[in-house]
Design a protein around this motif. Sequence first.
Motif, PDB file in Angstrom:
ATOM      1  N   PRO B 231     -24.068  -3.100  32.455  1.00  0.00           N
ATOM      2  CA  PRO B 231     -22.760  -3.054  33.132  1.00  0.00           C
ATOM      3  C   PRO B 231     -22.885  -2.912  34.648  1.00  0.00           C
ATOM      4  N   THR B 232     -23.787  -2.024  35.097  1.00  0.00           N
ATOM      5  CA  THR B 232     -23.988  -1.870  36.537  1.00  0.00           C
ATOM      6  C   THR B 232     -24.549  -3.154  37.145  1.00  0.00           C
ATOM      7  N   LEU B 233     -25.455  -3.818  36.418  1.00  0.00           N
ATOM      8  CA  LEU B 233     -26.043  -5.047  36.941  1.00  0.00           C
ATOM      9  C   LEU B 233     -24.984  -6.139  37.101  1.00  0.00           C
ATOM     10  N   ILE B 234     -24.067  -6.207  36.127  1.00  0.00           N
ATOM     11  CA  ILE B 234     -22.979  -7.199  36.241  1.00  0.00           C
ATOM     12  C   ILE B 234     -22.119  -6.880  37.463  1.00  0.00           C
ATOM     13  N   THR B 235     -21.794  -5.597  37.647  1.00  0.00           N
ATOM     14  CA  THR B 235     -20.998  -5.196  38.805  1.00  0.00           C
ATOM     15  C   THR B 235     -21.684  -5.619  40.102  1.00  0.00           C
ATOM     16  N   ILE B 236     -22.987  -5.325  40.213  1.00  0.00           N
ATOM     17  CA  ILE B 236     -23.726  -5.678  41.425  1.00  0.00           C
ATOM     18  C   ILE B 236     -23.710  -7.195  41.624  1.00  0.00           C
ATOM     19  N   PHE B 237     -23.910  -7.915  40.527  1.00  0.00           N
ATOM     20  CA  PHE B 237     -23.930  -9.386  40.592  1.00  0.00           C
ATOM     21  C   PHE B 237     -22.607  -9.921  41.159  1.00  0.00           C
ATOM     22  N   ILE B 238     -21.496  -9.431  40.600  1.00  0.00           N
ATOM     23  CA  ILE B 238     -20.182  -9.937  41.014  1.00  0.00           C
ATOM     24  C   ILE B 238     -19.887  -9.555  42.476  1.00  0.00           C
ATOM     25  N   LEU B 239     -20.126  -8.290  42.825  1.00  0.00           N
ATOM     26  CA  LEU B 239     -19.822  -7.844  44.187  1.00  0.00           C
ATOM     27  C   LEU B 239     -20.648  -8.626  45.206  1.00  0.00           C
ATOM     28  N   ASN B 240     -21.927  -8.865  44.857  1.00  0.00           N
ATOM     29  CA  ASN B 240     -22.813  -9.623  45.725  1.00  0.00           C
ATOM     30  C   ASN B 240     -22.322 -11.062  45.892  1.00  0.00           C
ATOM     31  N   LEU B 241     -21.866 -11.632  44.778  1.00  0.00           N
ATOM     32  CA  LEU B 241     -21.377 -13.008  44.797  1.00  0.00           C
ATOM     33  C   LEU B 241     -20.133 -13.116  45.684  1.00  0.00           C
ATOM     34  N   ILE B 242     -19.226 -12.147  45.549  1.00  0.00           N
ATOM     35  CA  ILE B 242     -18.016 -12.140  46.380  1.00  0.00           C
ATOM     36  C   ILE B 242     -18.402 -12.025  47.852  1.00  0.00           C
ATOM     37  N   GLY B 243     -19.338 -11.113  48.144  1.00  0.00           N
ATOM     38  CA  GLY B 243     -19.811 -10.946  49.521  1.00  0.00           C
ATOM     39  C   GLY B 243     -20.391 -12.240  50.065  1.00  0.00           C
ATOM     40  N   GLY B 244     -21.169 -12.937  49.237  1.00  0.00           N
ATOM     41  CA  GLY B 244     -21.779 -14.190  49.661  1.00  0.00           C
ATOM     42  C   GLY B 244     -20.732 -15.261  49.918  1.00  0.00           C
TER      43      GLY B 244
END
Lengths: 307, 321
Positions: B231-244
């Motif tokens: 769950p934390t990894l998915i959160t990091i993935f999504i937040l990073n993608l939005i930032g990118g």
Amino acid sequence: METKNNWKAWLYLAPALILMALFTFYPLINTLLVSFLKNYNYVSGASEGFTFENFGIVLGITPIQTGGTPVYVTNFIRYALPNTLIITFVTVPISIILALFIAILINSIKVLRGLFQTIFFLPYVTNVIAVGMVFSLIFSTSGVFNSLFNLRIDWIGYGSNRVTALFILCIYIIWTQLPYKILIFLSGLQGIDKQYYDAAKLDGASKLKTTFKITMPLLSPQILYIMITSFISAFKEYNAVVGLFNRSYTGSPNTPDLYTVVYYIYDQLGTNNNNVSYASAGAVVLFAIILVFTLLQMWASKKRVHY
Amino acid sequence: MTNPVNVTTTLTLRIPGKKRNVEDTKKRDKVFKIIGLIVTYVLLVLFALLILVPFYYMIVASMMTEDEVREGILFPTTDIFSNLVDNYSRTINNPSFQYFDLVLNTLIVALSTTCFGLIITILTAFAFSRLQFKGRDLLFTIFLATMMIPGEMMVITNYTTMSNLNLITLNQSRMEAYLVMILPFLVSVFYIYLLRQTFKQIPNELYLAAKVDGKSDWSYLWKVMVPLASPTLITIFILNLIGGWNAYVWPKTAVLNSDYYPISVALRSAALQKEVMPDVYETQSSWQMAATVLTVLPLLILFIIFRKYIMRGVGRAGIKG
């Protein structure tokens, strides 16, 4: 087991360490160094020794000699720094109070709570540049805002007033800053034990009194965290200016009266100016301001924050 | 033994001096409660409208004719559908806003940054949470301290480094432009910190049990810890993608070839103009709004799908950009 793990642990860390050495630690030291170098040329790496001149020029104290006539460059001290301070001291308190108020409202309802939570979080996931362009259209001379209230004010256009331009900028920044703060406050509010409120109710405390005597003190760690992070992000404001204005001036490009500190830094760095030394000095000043403010807030809140 | 007493008398408390009893007070409290609830909802709806108006206007203006946008009206009066087709078709194929090329550029950069960054984050967080080595706490403190420093300090030198390596030139190749955008953002201390917290919550007994079974650290990390922390990894993935997706400042500074712009940079610099008379061009606000909708829409879709992950992740003290 400990000694066995030792060298393996460094293998796990290696990618992050190498990248951080290249793109975090080296740049940090280098930028600090460059800000103190005279006539630094980044292509050859040559310079003429140490100096405080860069800071003097950025802060408008030391003149630049161009063809024998001394010129003071005051864009930083006249526009960039005051604008940044105005943005910070207007948007940070207003957005914190508003976010706290909205979070308390959301926390007090049960029906439609999820819907409101989602709506108030929406601006967080959108693009600051894109929505800035929407705001820019709404507040244009023939835009929706003016036609709704039957006005003909040029809020942000070319030749508009610096005051109205900054006013709309502050509104936009508050709009972008609210969602994150509301979310943090809400998760803080949900963590407060219901017992405190039951006890207050038994004692016959009013709602207002409960808010100020129970909610606020118990929320103080979140408030401190939000205060520090929002001061930092307000000092670094740049994207909102680009989104809303796409330029650094209201009237003429020679008076960049919409500069912020970071805008100034990027302008000095960009292909038009290429003044890496001034950009570095500006960044060091920014770093110093942020450091002082953060430490001040931590010191001031030491006695007021309940953990 | 005494028999239990049956109390059947009802008590009516009277407040001395005032003509109210408990029943009245209860009624009054109820009325106040309802009024308070109404006020709360009215305020919330008002604030929500202020939040939503820019989104509403962005979408509506992209479905208006240019004249309607200039009148500053809130509701379109002409045929929305034909306006929509017209505005969007002219925007997507505009020479200064090649939408699908821009999405490709942005996605390649954002996904590479996110995926490689995630692997680095996992390895680093594992070392900081499970492995023992000298200077661990000191190194972690130094990592955390870098979060305090404004990114502009690093950007300046990263710009000169990249430009000395000839990666920032007017005729940058595709590979060079992408590399310049990806490299400085692979390591994120904040995500390392977030994942380390999650890893630390996984009980130590699991690690010792895996050791007894003869599992190596490497397979323990990927077979046990990563699935548990998903769950934390998915959160990091999504937040990073939005930032990118939203990256603006660095690409704007370091990508000089406009063919490789990410979407935010192209959006702000796009000249969405119409030839109103021979050789007279006018910027079309309705097209601009179509372009902003096209930029924001993928984010909103991502948000709707992963709402819980995003809000939970940010709620645990997140940062933006």
